[in-house]
Design a protein around this motif. Structure first.
Motif, PDB file in Angstrom:
ATOM      1  N   VAL A 138       0.998  -1.252   0.029  1.00  0.00           N
ATOM      2  CA  VAL A 138      -0.011   0.001   0.203  1.00  0.00           C
ATOM      3  C   VAL A 138       0.924   1.479   0.102  1.00  0.00           C
ATOM      4  N   TRP A 139       2.182   1.023   0.477  1.00  0.00           N
ATOM      5  CA  TRP A 139       3.011   2.261   0.452  1.00  0.00           C
ATOM      6  C   TRP A 139       3.156   3.000  -0.848  1.00  0.00           C
ATOM      7  N   LEU A 140       3.334   2.098  -1.734  1.00  0.00           N
ATOM      8  CA  LEU A 140       3.518   2.483  -3.158  1.00  0.00           C
ATOM      9  C   LEU A 140       2.568   3.511  -3.507  1.00  0.00           C
ATOM     10  N   THR A 141       1.415   3.722  -3.116  1.00  0.00           N
ATOM     11  CA  THR A 141       0.376   4.601  -3.796  1.00  0.00           C
ATOM     12  C   THR A 141       0.956   5.999  -3.359  1.00  0.00           C
ATOM     13  N   LEU A 142       2.029   6.071  -2.407  1.00  0.00           N
ATOM     14  CA  LEU A 142       2.398   7.543  -1.980  1.00  0.00           C
ATOM     15  C   LEU A 142       3.580   7.835  -3.472  1.00  0.00           C
ATOM     16  N   ALA A 143       4.020   6.858  -3.822  1.00  0.00           N
ATOM     17  CA  ALA A 143       5.090   7.319  -4.877  1.00  0.00           C
ATOM     18  C   ALA A 143       4.611   8.384  -6.205  1.00  0.00           C
ATOM     19  N   PHE A 144       3.354   8.236  -6.361  1.00  0.00           N
ATOM     20  CA  PHE A 144       2.513   9.120  -7.336  1.00  0.00           C
ATOM     21  C   PHE A 144       2.755  10.586  -6.811  1.00  0.00           C
ATOM     22  N   PRO A 145       1.982  10.838  -5.638  1.00  0.00           N
ATOM     23  CA  PRO A 145       1.943  12.319  -4.989  1.00  0.00           C
ATOM     24  C   PRO A 145       3.219  12.647  -4.772  1.00  0.00           C
ATOM     25  N   VAL A 146       4.373  11.915  -4.456  1.00  0.00           N
ATOM     26  CA  VAL A 146       5.725  12.467  -3.982  1.00  0.00           C
ATOM     27  C   VAL A 146       6.316  13.093  -5.486  1.00  0.00           C
ATOM     28  N   TRP A 147       6.066  12.110  -6.536  1.00  0.00           N
ATOM     29  CA  TRP A 147       6.573  12.523  -7.768  1.00  0.00           C
ATOM     30  C   TRP A 147       5.919  13.735  -8.219  1.00  0.00           C
ATOM     31  N   VAL A 148       4.678  13.980  -8.191  1.00  0.00           N
ATOM     32  CA  VAL A 148       4.197  15.164  -8.513  1.00  0.00           C
ATOM     33  C   VAL A 148       4.518  16.327  -7.702  1.00  0.00           C
ATOM     34  N   LEU A 149       4.843  16.159  -6.356  1.00  0.00           N
ATOM     35  CA  LEU A 149       5.456  17.311  -5.564  1.00  0.00           C
ATOM     36  C   LEU A 149       6.999  17.445  -6.072  1.00  0.00           C
ATOM     37  N   ILE A 150       7.660  16.555  -6.208  1.00  0.00           N
ATOM     38  CA  ILE A 150       8.958  16.949  -6.840  1.00  0.00           C
ATOM     39  C   ILE A 150       9.060  17.514  -7.991  1.00  0.00           C
ATOM     40  N   VAL A 151       8.235  17.030  -9.147  1.00  0.00           N
ATOM     41  CA  VAL A 151       8.014  17.983 -10.363  1.00  0.00           C
ATOM     42  C   VAL A 151       7.580  19.222 -10.216  1.00  0.00           C
ATOM     43  N   SER A 152       6.638  19.436  -9.410  1.00  0.00           N
ATOM     44  CA  SER A 152       5.983  20.662  -8.998  1.00  0.00           C
ATOM     45  C   SER A 152       7.019  22.017  -8.254  1.00  0.00           C
ATOM     46  N   VAL A 153       7.667  21.120  -7.432  1.00  0.00           N
ATOM     47  CA  VAL A 153       8.582  22.113  -6.600  1.00  0.00           C
ATOM     48  C   VAL A 153       9.806  22.350  -7.554  1.00  0.00           C
ATOM     49  N   ARG A 154      10.295  21.293  -8.274  1.00  0.00           N
ATOM     50  CA  ARG A 154      11.309  21.587  -9.367  1.00  0.00           C
ATOM     51  C   ARG A 154      10.770  22.971 -10.353  1.00  0.00           C
ATOM     52  N   SER A 155       9.656  22.732 -10.834  1.00  0.00           N
ATOM     53  CA  SER A 155       9.202  23.697 -11.532  1.00  0.00           C
ATOM     54  C   SER A 155       9.067  25.059 -11.012  1.00  0.00           C
ATOM     55  N   LEU A 156       8.824  25.101  -9.743  1.00  0.00           N
ATOM     56  CA  LEU A 156       8.630  26.565  -8.908  1.00  0.00           C
ATOM     57  C   LEU A 156      10.111  27.221  -8.788  1.00  0.00           C
ATOM     58  N   ARG A 157      10.857  26.215  -8.440  1.00  0.00           N
ATOM     59  CA  ARG A 157      12.138  26.624  -7.995  1.00  0.00           C
ATOM     60  C   ARG A 157      13.270  26.779  -9.214  1.00  0.00           C
ATOM     61  N   ARG A 158      12.798  26.576 -10.463  1.00  0.00           N
ATOM     62  CA  ARG A 158      13.640  26.761 -11.501  1.00  0.00           C
ATOM     63  C   ARG A 158      12.965  27.763 -12.487  1.00  0.00           C
ATOM     64  N   PRO A 159      12.974  28.881 -12.056  1.00  0.00           N
ATOM     65  CA  PRO A 159      12.367  29.867 -13.278  1.00  0.00           C
ATOM     66  C   PRO A 159      13.322  29.622 -14.569  1.00  0.00           C
ATOM     67  N   ALA A 160      14.337  29.519 -14.492  1.00  0.00           N
ATOM     68  CA  ALA A 160      15.361  29.222 -15.683  1.00  0.00           C
ATOM     69  C   ALA A 160      14.946  28.354 -16.715  1.00  0.00           C
ATOM     70  N   LEU A 161      14.177  27.324 -16.179  1.00  0.00           N
ATOM     71  CA  LEU A 161      13.713  26.393 -16.950  1.00  0.00           C
ATOM     72  C   LEU A 161      12.586  26.906 -17.721  1.00  0.00           C
ATOM     73  N   CYS A 162      11.593  27.712 -17.298  1.00  0.00           N
ATOM     74  CA  CYS A 162      10.700  28.327 -18.286  1.00  0.00           C
ATOM     75  C   CYS A 162      11.355  29.441 -19.107  1.00  0.00           C
ATOM     76  N   VAL A 163      12.438  30.049 -19.008  1.00  0.00           N
ATOM     77  CA  VAL A 163      13.173  30.790 -19.827  1.00  0.00           C
ATOM     78  C   VAL A 163      13.869  29.956 -20.644  1.00  0.00           C
ATOM     79  N   ARG A 164      14.385  28.857 -20.436  1.00  0.00           N
ATOM     80  CA  ARG A 164      14.955  27.957 -21.578  1.00  0.00           C
ATOM     81  C   ARG A 164      13.869  27.524 -22.376  1.00  0.00           C
ATOM     82  N   TRP A 165      12.736  27.005 -21.964  1.00  0.00           N
ATOM     83  CA  TRP A 165      11.479  26.852 -22.754  1.00  0.00           C
ATOM     84  C   TRP A 165      11.168  27.918 -23.891  1.00  0.00           C
TER      85      TRP A 165
END
Length: 185
Positions: A138-165
């Protein structure tokens, strides 16, 4: 039992808001891809994300119905059916749709080079784990929300990524315009 139903009521109230947040997540990711969005993988990405969300909503509704019908005399078979449906929807099908969601996005990232190869590999590993082993624990159910959190935080913390795009988009527009520009006489 009263504490359980209170926690369930809180979860039921919060579930639509988490769904709205997930829809915004999908929109932000698609907006970040811009012109580099591959139609095939983007369709799989969007479809699997919407299916995941629908299954989570339905499994939440089944859970509420199970708790609400606790004292009723529907027979044990109805409750067993409800529990099996809840587990199948949430742990089996929804998590596998989450894995497809992750793999399609990782493939878009790999093809465009918009994120680091490390995040792409991490995404593939987590997605394959969910796809193959979602029924193990049942602990694997947490993998997806944690991944979404990582991608979200990474997107918010890296405005340079948006500039690169944006820079990549501008470069491709300039190239396209140079190629399509008629020769001057």
């Amino acid at each position: 039992a009263d504490g359980t139903s209170h926690r369930l009521r809180i979860a039921v109230v919060l579930m639509p808001f988490s769904g709205i947040a997930f829809l915004w997540f999908i929109g932000v990711v698609r907006d970040g891809l811009g012109r580099y969005e591959d139609k095939f993988f983007a369709s799989v990405f969007l479809g699997s994300g919407l299916l995941f969300l629908a299954m989570i909503f339905v499994s939440s509704a089944v859970g509420v119905a199970l708790v609400a019908s606790r004292g009723a005399d529907y027979g044990a078979d109805v409750h067993v059916f409800g529990q099996a449906l809840l587990i199948a929807l949430s742990k089996t099908y929804a998590l596998r749709m989450a894995a497809v969601f992750m793999m399609s996005l990782a493939t878009i990232w790999l093809k465009t080079g918009l994120v680091s190869r490390g995040l792409v590999i991490f995404t593939y590993v987590v997605a394959l784990t969910l796809l193959v082993a979602s029924d193990v624990t049942v602990w694997l159910t947490l993998a997806f929300p944690v991944w979404v959190l990582i991608v979200s935080v990474r997107s918010l913390r890296r405005p340079a990524l948006c500039v690169r795009w944006r820079w990549m988009l501008l470069r491709s527009l300039v190239r396209e315009r140079c190629v399509r520009a008629p020769p001057r006489s």
